[in-house]
Scaffold this motif. Structure first.
Motif, PDB file in Angstrom:
ATOM      1  N   LEU A 253       0.844  -1.201   0.000  1.00 22.59           N
ATOM      2  CA  LEU A 253       0.000   0.000   0.000  1.00 22.59           C
ATOM      3  C   LEU A 253       0.882   1.256   0.000  1.00 22.59           C
ATOM      4  CD1 LEU A 253      -2.691  -1.145   2.582  1.00 22.59           C
ATOM      5  CD2 LEU A 253      -2.896  -1.075   0.103  1.00 22.59           C
ATOM      6  N   THR A 254       0.338   2.367  -0.505  1.00 28.63           N
ATOM      7  CA  THR A 254       1.168   3.571  -0.618  1.00 28.63           C
ATOM      8  C   THR A 254       1.467   4.162   0.765  1.00 28.63           C
ATOM      9  OG1 THR A 254      -0.718   5.072  -0.744  1.00 28.63           O
ATOM     10  CG2 THR A 254       0.114   4.197  -2.836  1.00 28.63           C
ATOM     11  N   PRO A 255       2.625   4.836   0.882  1.00 28.87           N
ATOM     12  CA  PRO A 255       2.977   5.474   2.153  1.00 28.87           C
ATOM     13  C   PRO A 255       1.916   6.480   2.605  1.00 28.87           C
ATOM     14  CG  PRO A 255       4.846   5.482   0.656  1.00 28.87           C
ATOM     15  CD  PRO A 255       3.685   4.964  -0.126  1.00 28.87           C
ATOM     16  N   GLU A 256       1.354   7.233   1.665  1.00 30.71           N
ATOM     17  CA  GLU A 256       0.346   8.245   2.013  1.00 30.71           C
ATOM     18  C   GLU A 256      -0.854   7.591   2.688  1.00 30.71           C
ATOM     19  OE1 GLU A 256       1.668   7.830  -1.000  1.00 30.71           O
ATOM     20  OE2 GLU A 256       2.928   9.607  -1.200  1.00 30.71           O
ATOM     21  N   TYR A 257      -1.315   6.497   2.104  1.00 33.13           N
ATOM     22  CA  TYR A 257      -2.481   5.801   2.639  1.00 33.13           C
ATOM     23  C   TYR A 257      -2.171   5.228   4.025  1.00 33.13           C
ATOM     24  CZ  TYR A 257      -6.362   2.504   2.985  1.00 33.13           C
ATOM     25  OH  TYR A 257      -7.463   1.803   3.409  1.00 33.13           O
ATOM     26  N   ARG A 258      -0.980   4.643   4.168  1.00 30.49           N
ATOM     27  CA  ARG A 258      -0.637   4.028   5.446  1.00 30.49           C
ATOM     28  C   ARG A 258      -0.553   5.086   6.543  1.00 30.49           C
ATOM     29  NH1 ARG A 258       4.453   1.449   3.495  1.00 30.49           N
ATOM     30  NH2 ARG A 258       4.882   0.705   5.588  1.00 30.49           N
ATOM     31  N   ARG A 259       0.036   6.264   6.213  1.00 36.64           N
ATOM     32  CA  ARG A 259       0.138   7.316   7.227  1.00 36.64           C
ATOM     33  C   ARG A 259      -1.253   7.828   7.601  1.00 36.64           C
ATOM     34  NH1 ARG A 259       2.802  11.122   4.817  1.00 36.64           N
ATOM     35  NH2 ARG A 259       4.868  10.276   5.174  1.00 36.64           N
ATOM     36  N   GLU A 260      -2.111   7.978   6.577  1.00 35.21           N
ATOM     37  CA  GLU A 260      -3.480   8.444   6.826  1.00 35.21           C
ATOM     38  C   GLU A 260      -4.231   7.446   7.721  1.00 35.21           C
ATOM     39  OE1 GLU A 260      -4.818  11.173   6.390  1.00 35.21           O
ATOM     40  OE2 GLU A 260      -6.961  10.788   6.600  1.00 35.21           O
ATOM     41  N   MET A 261      -4.019   6.162   7.480  1.00 35.18           N
ATOM     42  CA  MET A 261      -4.712   5.154   8.292  1.00 35.18           C
ATOM     43  C   MET A 261      -4.195   5.128   9.728  1.00 35.18           C
ATOM     44  SD  MET A 261      -7.142   4.270   6.560  1.00 35.18           S
ATOM     45  CE  MET A 261      -7.883   3.069   7.641  1.00 35.18           C
ATOM     46  N   ILE A 262      -2.920   5.492   9.920  1.00 39.10           N
ATOM     47  CA  ILE A 262      -2.402   5.619  11.290  1.00 39.10           C
ATOM     48  C   ILE A 262      -3.222   6.706  12.016  1.00 39.10           C
ATOM     49  CG2 ILE A 262      -0.456   6.536  12.641  1.00 39.10           C
ATOM     50  CD1 ILE A 262       0.215   3.756  11.937  1.00 39.10           C
ATOM     51  N   ARG A 263      -3.444   7.828  11.323  1.00 42.00           N
ATOM     52  CA  ARG A 263      -4.204   8.938  11.909  1.00 42.00           C
ATOM     53  C   ARG A 263      -5.630   8.487  12.250  1.00 42.00           C
ATOM     54  NH1 ARG A 263      -7.131  13.511  10.391  1.00 42.00           N
ATOM     55  NH2 ARG A 263      -7.534  12.549   8.381  1.00 42.00           N
ATOM     56  N   VAL A 264      -6.280   7.852  11.275  1.00 41.22           N
ATOM     57  CA  VAL A 264      -7.684   7.448  11.450  1.00 41.22           C
ATOM     58  C   VAL A 264      -7.818   6.370  12.528  1.00 41.22           C
ATOM     59  CG1 VAL A 264      -9.629   6.329  10.289  1.00 41.22           C
ATOM     60  CG2 VAL A 264      -8.284   8.062   9.088  1.00 41.22           C
ATOM     61  N   PHE A 265      -6.967   5.346  12.444  1.00 41.53           N
ATOM     62  CA  PHE A 265      -7.040   4.258  13.433  1.00 41.53           C
ATOM     63  C   PHE A 265      -6.738   4.769  14.838  1.00 41.53           C
ATOM     64  CE2 PHE A 265      -6.117   0.380  10.476  1.00 41.53           C
ATOM     65  CZ  PHE A 265      -7.449   0.347  10.120  1.00 41.53           C
ATOM     66  N   THR A 266      -5.788   5.688  14.952  1.00 41.23           N
ATOM     67  CA  THR A 266      -5.455   6.209  16.278  1.00 41.23           C
ATOM     68  C   THR A 266      -6.661   6.929  16.868  1.00 41.23           C
ATOM     69  OG1 THR A 266      -3.172   6.487  15.577  1.00 41.23           O
ATOM     70  CG2 THR A 266      -3.815   7.602  17.607  1.00 41.23           C
ATOM     71  N   LYS A 267      -7.269   7.768  16.053  1.00 42.41           N
ATOM     72  CA  LYS A 267      -8.447   8.497  16.534  1.00 42.41           C
ATOM     73  C   LYS A 267      -9.516   7.514  17.016  1.00 42.41           C
ATOM     74  CE  LYS A 267     -12.004  10.092  14.177  1.00 42.41           C
ATOM     75  NZ  LYS A 267     -12.820  10.776  13.184  1.00 42.41           N
ATOM     76  N   ARG A 268      -9.828   6.547  16.176  1.00 40.54           N
ATOM     77  CA  ARG A 268     -10.877   5.576  16.531  1.00 40.54           C
ATOM     78  C   ARG A 268     -10.496   4.786  17.772  1.00 40.54           C
ATOM     79  NH1 ARG A 268     -11.812   2.888  10.649  1.00 40.54           N
ATOM     80  NH2 ARG A 268     -12.609   4.737   9.582  1.00 40.54           N
ATOM     81  N   ALA A 269      -9.212   4.374  17.838  1.00 43.79           N
ATOM     82  CA  ALA A 269      -8.784   3.533  18.962  1.00 43.79           C
ATOM     83  C   ALA A 269      -8.828   4.325  20.269  1.00 43.79           C
ATOM     84  CB  ALA A 269      -7.391   2.981  18.698  1.00 43.79           C
ATOM     85  N   VAL A 270      -8.459   5.608  20.225  1.00 40.06           N
ATOM     86  CA  VAL A 270      -8.505   6.432  21.445  1.00 40.06           C
ATOM     87  C   VAL A 270      -9.957   6.557  21.915  1.00 40.06           C
ATOM     88  CG1 VAL A 270      -8.188   8.782  22.341  1.00 40.06           C
ATOM     89  CG2 VAL A 270      -6.371   7.710  20.994  1.00 40.06           C
ATOM     90  N   LEU A 271     -10.860   6.818  20.965  1.00 42.13           N
ATOM     91  CA  LEU A 271     -12.281   6.943  21.340  1.00 42.13           C
ATOM     92  C   LEU A 271     -12.796   5.623  21.909  1.00 42.13           C
ATOM     93  CD1 LEU A 271     -13.640   9.017  18.315  1.00 42.13           C
ATOM     94  CD2 LEU A 271     -13.514   9.763  20.704  1.00 42.13           C
TER      95      LEU A 271
END
Lengths: 342, 169
Positions: free
Chosen positions: A303-321
């Protein structure tokens, strides 16, 4: 395809293993579950003269209570960890991370020690000898250039273990046995963030135990993983979150990420961003930003680096909530099935 | 490469054989012992076609050295038939079309056998979770799912009627 020639050594105790390592250090490779090393041997990424098989060291299997925390033998399989009621109760983030590693079959074989010492991975490295010969060797093996960061001299192969980010959040320590006896190091000081020299383990040393402290027992936790299929695959991005709360406010917190750097990394500033506050969407997103800034994915995987970094952001947000929504006063659900293996 | 004498316990029999230390369990089974039920699929520890049980736990024989499996109980698909007749799960796979081309089937048998031994009444989630390490290129997962549920049901009825017979006596 067959494996290269080697001599198989099967020590029965840690002392025997360290003796063999001291004798053959430069020409030996350690094998436990084999799920990382055997495919790599097949691809000729290693050609050791001696293979030291740890499987017969019974002493390194199993989970024991110790100082209010847990002491996990390095040879404990990931299935045993996934099914341990103590781990699910006290360290839910580790339970979740272990449950996502590869597939049930591979978790029956793979060990926690092996997951910690997992070799870093890259599209240009984890390939057959013929593939690598045809496309050109790389810094990590047989070559002198990096296909991922041309012109650079650093290896960016990504650390792709699922349990280490969880263990980093839990402030785990590891025990290492060597010719001078054993030493204990915080897991956070074990990795180098350099793809072709990933960890601070001498070639005459052996990882023997993982120690979870009483301090982080009972913290709520969530692990999220990005991969192409829902099973079998290595993570292409992974994040672990743990929270300690008092009433509705966060008292302490950690976030660690994996598969987007040459090491699993704790995200800095998370405790400061969350401490004393009540978690909401906005704060969770701020933490997501911190995690995304720590992630430096390159073109090491499908997968592209951009997508992986974006998913880190999204997953972190969801996981914190999600971690904040877990009611710490209630007993946690037990993992299904009787605990077996080992 | 020099062969060494190793002792393996396979399907309840103890065998001594000379084998190279770098030989994989799958190759010993197929080439030296003629147990060709276990299949080589992906050869990179992804597909599960080579699944065997080690001390009752399903593992990949393409990722295990044969010499590392000494002193352990190895079970292959050749060993799961009961007294010469098909095991309930083998029969159900046949009845429900759980085996299409059949290449992945022995691996699935070993996984499912373990699932049902450990938990005779698994939930749908348990079944899906257990199957998630084996791949079927014919994509016949639904048929397998039905076969497994049928085998569980047959087993349950069998037990109930056994209990009845026992009660009648």
């Amino acid at each position: 395809m067959s494996l290269p020639d080697f001599q198989l050594l099967r020590p029965r105790t840690v002392a025997e293993a360290t003796e063999l390592l001291a004798k053959h250090a430069a020409n030996a490779q350690i094998v436990a579950g084999g799920t990382d090393l055997i495919p790599s041997l097949r691809q000729r990424l290693f050609a050791p003269r001696f293979l030291i098989d740890l499987r017969a060291i019974v002493d390194l299997r199993g989970i024991r209570a110790r100082d209010g925390g847990l002491d996990i033998g390095a040879l404990t399989t990931l299935t045993t960890i996934e099914r341990s009621p103590e781990i699910a109760q006290k360290y839910p983030v580790l339970h979740q991370a272990a449950k996502t590693v590869a597939s049930p079959l591979l978790r029956n074989m793979g060990t926690i020690g092996g997951n910690i010492c997992l070799d870093t991975r890259c599209l240009w490295y984890n390939q057959s000898l013929q593939w690598r010969q045809s496309c050109g060797f790389c810094i990590k093996k047989d070559g002198d250039l990096c296909h991922v960061a041309p012109g650079g001299s650093k290896c960016w192969a990504a650390f792709s273990g699922d349990t280490p980010p969880a263990l980093l959040c839990l402030e785990a320590e590891i025990e290492i046995a060597g010719p001078q006896g054993t030493r204990r190091v915080p897991l956070s000081e074990f990795y180098t963030n350099v793809g072709d020299a990933r960890m601070k383990l001498q070639n005459n040393e052996l990882l023997t135990r993982v120690l979870l402290p009483v301090r982080t027992a009972g913290w709520s936790g969530v692990y999220r993983k990005l991969r192409i299929r829902g099973s079998i695959d290595y993570p292409l991005a992974g994040i672990a979150v743990v929270l300690k709360r008092s009433n509705r406010h966060v008292a302490d917190a950690r976030v660690a990420i994996t598969a987007v750097n040459p090491a699993p990394l704790l995200v800095k500033g998370v405790a400061r961003a969350l401490a004393g506050r009540e978690v909401n969407e906005e704060i969770a997103l701020q933490v997501g930003e911190l995690a995304a800034r720590t992630a430096k994915p390159l073109t090491t995987s499908a997968l592209t680096p951009e997508y992986r970094r974006e998913m880190i952001r999204v997953f972190t947000k969801r996981a914190v909530l999600e971690a904040a929504a877990i009611d710490q006063s209630l007993p946690r659900a037990q993992p299904r099935g009787p605990s077996t293996v080992d | 490469m020099k062969k060494e004498l190793i002792t393996l316990k396979i399907n309840g029999r103890t065998l001594e054989l000379a084998s190279e230390p770098n030989k994989l369990l799958l190759d010993v089974l197929r080439q030296d012992l003629g147990l060709t039920g276990s299949k080589r699929g992906c050869d990179d520890s992804s597909c599960g076609a080579c699944t065997v049980q080690l001390d009752g736990v399903p593992v990949l024989s393409c990722t295990l050295l044969a010499a590392s499996c000494q002193e352990r109980e190895i079970a292959t698909v050749e060993g799961i038939a009961e007294h010469g007749s098909l095991a309930a799960i083998q029969k159900a796979y046949g009845d429900w079309g759980g085996a299409q081309c059949g290449y992945c089937t022995p691996g699935f048998m070993m996984t499912v056998d373990h699932l049902l031994t450990e938990n005779p009444n698994p939930s749908e989630d348990d079944i899906r979770h257990a199957l998630s390490g084996n791949l079927c290129r014919c994509t016949g997962y639904m048929q397998m799912f039905q076969a497994i549920k049928a085998a569980i049901e047959a087993e349950r009825k069998g037990r109930a009627s056994e209990a009845q017979t026992a009660g009648a006596r």
